[in-house]
Write an enzyme that holds these catalytic residues in place. Structure first.
Site, PDB file in Angstrom:
ATOM      1  N   TYR A  32       0.827  -1.198   0.000  1.00  0.00           N
ATOM      2  CA  TYR A  32       0.000   0.000   0.000  1.00  0.00           C
ATOM      3  C   TYR A  32       0.866   1.254   0.000  1.00  0.00           C
ATOM      4  O   TYR A  32       2.082   1.184   0.190  1.00  0.00           O
ATOM      5  CB  TYR A  32      -0.958   0.002   1.196  1.00  0.00           C
ATOM      6  CG  TYR A  32      -0.324   0.317   2.540  1.00  0.00           C
ATOM      7  CD1 TYR A  32       0.519  -0.589   3.164  1.00  0.00           C
ATOM      8  CD2 TYR A  32      -0.571   1.529   3.182  1.00  0.00           C
ATOM      9  CE1 TYR A  32       1.093  -0.293   4.400  1.00  0.00           C
ATOM     10  CE2 TYR A  32      -0.008   1.826   4.409  1.00  0.00           C
ATOM     11  CZ  TYR A  32       0.827   0.911   5.015  1.00  0.00           C
ATOM     12  OH  TYR A  32       1.393   1.215   6.218  1.00  0.00           O
ATOM     13  N   ARG A  99      -7.660 -20.556  -1.998  1.00  0.00           N
ATOM     14  CA  ARG A  99      -6.651 -20.373  -0.956  1.00  0.00           C
ATOM     15  C   ARG A  99      -5.526 -21.402  -1.061  1.00  0.00           C
ATOM     16  O   ARG A  99      -5.765 -22.607  -0.990  1.00  0.00           O
ATOM     17  CB  ARG A  99      -7.299 -20.463   0.435  1.00  0.00           C
ATOM     18  CG  ARG A  99      -6.319 -20.135   1.556  1.00  0.00           C
ATOM     19  CD  ARG A  99      -6.974 -20.168   2.929  1.00  0.00           C
ATOM     20  NE  ARG A  99      -5.997 -19.874   3.956  1.00  0.00           N
ATOM     21  CZ  ARG A  99      -5.146 -20.757   4.456  1.00  0.00           C
ATOM     22  NH1 ARG A  99      -5.168 -22.006   4.039  1.00  0.00           N
ATOM     23  NH2 ARG A  99      -4.258 -20.399   5.366  1.00  0.00           N
ATOM     24  N   LYS A 147       6.474  -2.138   1.919  1.00  0.00           N
ATOM     25  CA  LYS A 147       5.300  -1.539   2.584  1.00  0.00           C
ATOM     26  C   LYS A 147       4.091  -2.463   2.427  1.00  0.00           C
ATOM     27  O   LYS A 147       3.184  -2.217   1.638  1.00  0.00           O
ATOM     28  CB  LYS A 147       5.036  -0.149   1.997  1.00  0.00           C
ATOM     29  CG  LYS A 147       4.125   0.704   2.875  1.00  0.00           C
ATOM     30  CD  LYS A 147       4.198   2.150   2.432  1.00  0.00           C
ATOM     31  CE  LYS A 147       3.155   3.023   3.086  1.00  0.00           C
ATOM     32  NZ  LYS A 147       3.260   3.145   4.528  1.00  0.00           N
ATOM     33  N   GLU A 179      12.048   2.409  14.296  1.00  0.00           N
ATOM     34  CA  GLU A 179      11.162   3.480  13.816  1.00  0.00           C
ATOM     35  C   GLU A 179       9.897   3.470  14.650  1.00  0.00           C
ATOM     36  O   GLU A 179       9.755   2.651  15.567  1.00  0.00           O
ATOM     37  CB  GLU A 179      10.845   3.282  12.326  1.00  0.00           C
ATOM     38  CG  GLU A 179      10.192   1.947  12.016  1.00  0.00           C
ATOM     39  CD  GLU A 179       9.995   1.684  10.530  1.00  0.00           C
ATOM     40  OE1 GLU A 179       9.896   2.640   9.744  1.00  0.00           O
ATOM     41  OE2 GLU A 179       9.911   0.499  10.160  1.00  0.00           O
ATOM     42  N   LEU A 204      11.003   1.156   7.221  1.00  0.00           N
ATOM     43  CA  LEU A 204      10.405   1.620   5.975  1.00  0.00           C
ATOM     44  C   LEU A 204      11.168   2.871   5.527  1.00  0.00           C
ATOM     45  O   LEU A 204      11.473   3.737   6.349  1.00  0.00           O
ATOM     46  CB  LEU A 204       8.926   1.954   6.168  1.00  0.00           C
ATOM     47  CG  LEU A 204       8.242   2.270   4.840  1.00  0.00           C
ATOM     48  CD1 LEU A 204       8.006   0.992   4.041  1.00  0.00           C
ATOM     49  CD2 LEU A 204       6.940   3.002   5.049  1.00  0.00           C
TER      50      LEU A 204
HETATM   51  N1  PMP Z   1       7.652   3.707   8.967  1.00  0.00           N
HETATM   52  C1  PMP Z   1       6.526   2.957   8.976  1.00  0.00           C
HETATM   53  C2  PMP Z   1       6.560   1.630   9.652  1.00  0.00           C
HETATM   54  C3  PMP Z   1       5.351   3.433   8.368  1.00  0.00           C
HETATM   55  O1  PMP Z   1       4.232   2.683   8.376  1.00  0.00           O
HETATM   56  C4  PMP Z   1       5.360   4.716   7.763  1.00  0.00           C
HETATM   57  C5  PMP Z   1       4.137   5.298   7.132  1.00  0.00           C
HETATM   58  N2  PMP Z   1       3.385   4.418   6.419  1.00  0.00           N
HETATM   59  C6  PMP Z   1       6.554   5.455   7.779  1.00  0.00           C
HETATM   60  C7  PMP Z   1       7.677   4.912   8.379  1.00  0.00           C
HETATM   61  C8  PMP Z   1       6.635   6.820   7.148  1.00  0.00           C
HETATM   62  O2  PMP Z   1       6.663   6.712   5.752  1.00  0.00           O
HETATM   63  P1  PMP Z   1       6.142   7.912   4.848  1.00  0.00           P
HETATM   64  O3  PMP Z   1       6.925   9.106   5.239  1.00  0.00           O
HETATM   65  O4  PMP Z   1       6.429   7.475   3.472  1.00  0.00           O
HETATM   66  O5  PMP Z   1       4.689   8.067   5.155  1.00  0.00           O
END
Ligand code: PMP
Length: 284
Positions: A32, A99, A147, A179, A204
């Protein structure tokens, strides 16, 4: 009622249907993106498209639509929902098939869903007050750079922080902060240096992170990308997080310890202001 997009159609949200055999539903076999909208325009759309392509590639997932077609769908959703400020959520899954852990044949059409969410992004009570963070052991898989829609653990972590009276969780792997539950995490040292975890498969690669670090460097702020401990964060003069929905959001407390003065700090506030100004200029 919102107009949403499902597999080629713009329809009212209560008419949208996805198969119970969809692999996104059965296996979390989907990826996503969330793109913010300011003044009816898309923020860093190219960045989100680039990361979407990378996520799809890492999972060998095909999507028929081109970037231009995705841009057109985003713009139509903004227009049809009169969205001035908020978010567009996009999800691609490997489609519907009986499935089986084995992937379905390559010609199985992907599922593509998009919808809008109205949200005040600029005027944020949380950004004005500053977030209270609790740290939680990072129990996610080791491909956090993709993601995917497997968000159960981040959701549990956020609920744990909420149950302790906090706003959000920061995740800790091997004693080091990776994070936030849905954002990237930063601290500011006494000499003004901004420290954030270096890019790897454990975080991410935030689109906002990239843009905010560029703003910081343009402002002659020193940036170091390296891991940091919870203890180092507690001794920092400032902390903050970044994400597409939260922009730059100050942190004022970690595990009950006040950070700096206990108020949103000047570095985070400056970066929030400059980031928003830059994004307003560049939005398409
Ligand atoms: N880390 C994680 C685990 C996230 O889910 C997100 C946002 N979806 C981010 C960092 C921030 O990413 P972005 O700046 O692209 O929204």
């Amino acid at each position: 009622m919102r107009t949403v997009y499902v597999n080629g159609e713009f329809i009212p949200e209560d008419e949208a249907k996805i198969s119970i055999f969809d692999r996104g539903f059965l296996f979390a076999d989907g990826v996503y993106e969330v793109t913010s909208v300011l003044e009816g325009k898309l923020v860093d759309f190219q960045g989100h498209c680039g990361r979407l392509r990378r996520s799809l590639g890492e999972l060998n997932m095909a999507l028929g639509a081109t970037d231009d077609e995705l841009l057109d769908i985003h713009r139509q959703l903004v227009a049809q929902n009169n969205l001035e400020e908020g978010l567009i959520y996009l999800q691609v899954t490997r489609g519907a098939a009986d499935r089986d852990f084995v992937f379905p044949p390559d010609d199985t059409p992907a599922t593509l869903v998009l919808f809008t969410q109205v949200k005040g992004l600029i005027d944020s009570a949380l950004a004005n007050r500053g977030q209270k963070i609790f740290t939680v052991e990072d129990q996610r898989w080791s491909r956090c750079d993709i993601k995917t829609v497997q968000l159960l653990f981040p959701s549990l972590a956020k609920m744990e922080a909420r149950s302790r009276g906090g706003d959000d969780a920061w995740l800790v792997r091997d004693g080091l902060v990776t994070e936030g539950s849905s954002n990237n995490a930063y601290i500011v040292l006494e000499d003004g240096t901004i420290v954030t975890r270096d890019l790897s498969n454990f975080i991410l690669h935030g689109i906002t992170r990239r843009a905010v670090l560029e703003c910081a460097r343009n402002l002659q702020m020193k940036v170091v990308e390296r891991p940091f401990t919870v203890e180092e964060a507690m001794g920092a003069v400032e902390a903050f997080s970044t994400s597409a929905s939260g922009f730059v959001c100050p942190v004022i407390e970690i595990d009950g310890t006040r950070i700096g003065t206990g108020e949103p700090g000047p570095t985070a506030q400056k970066l929030r202001e400059v980031y928003i100004a830059e994004m307003r200029k560049a939005a398409i």
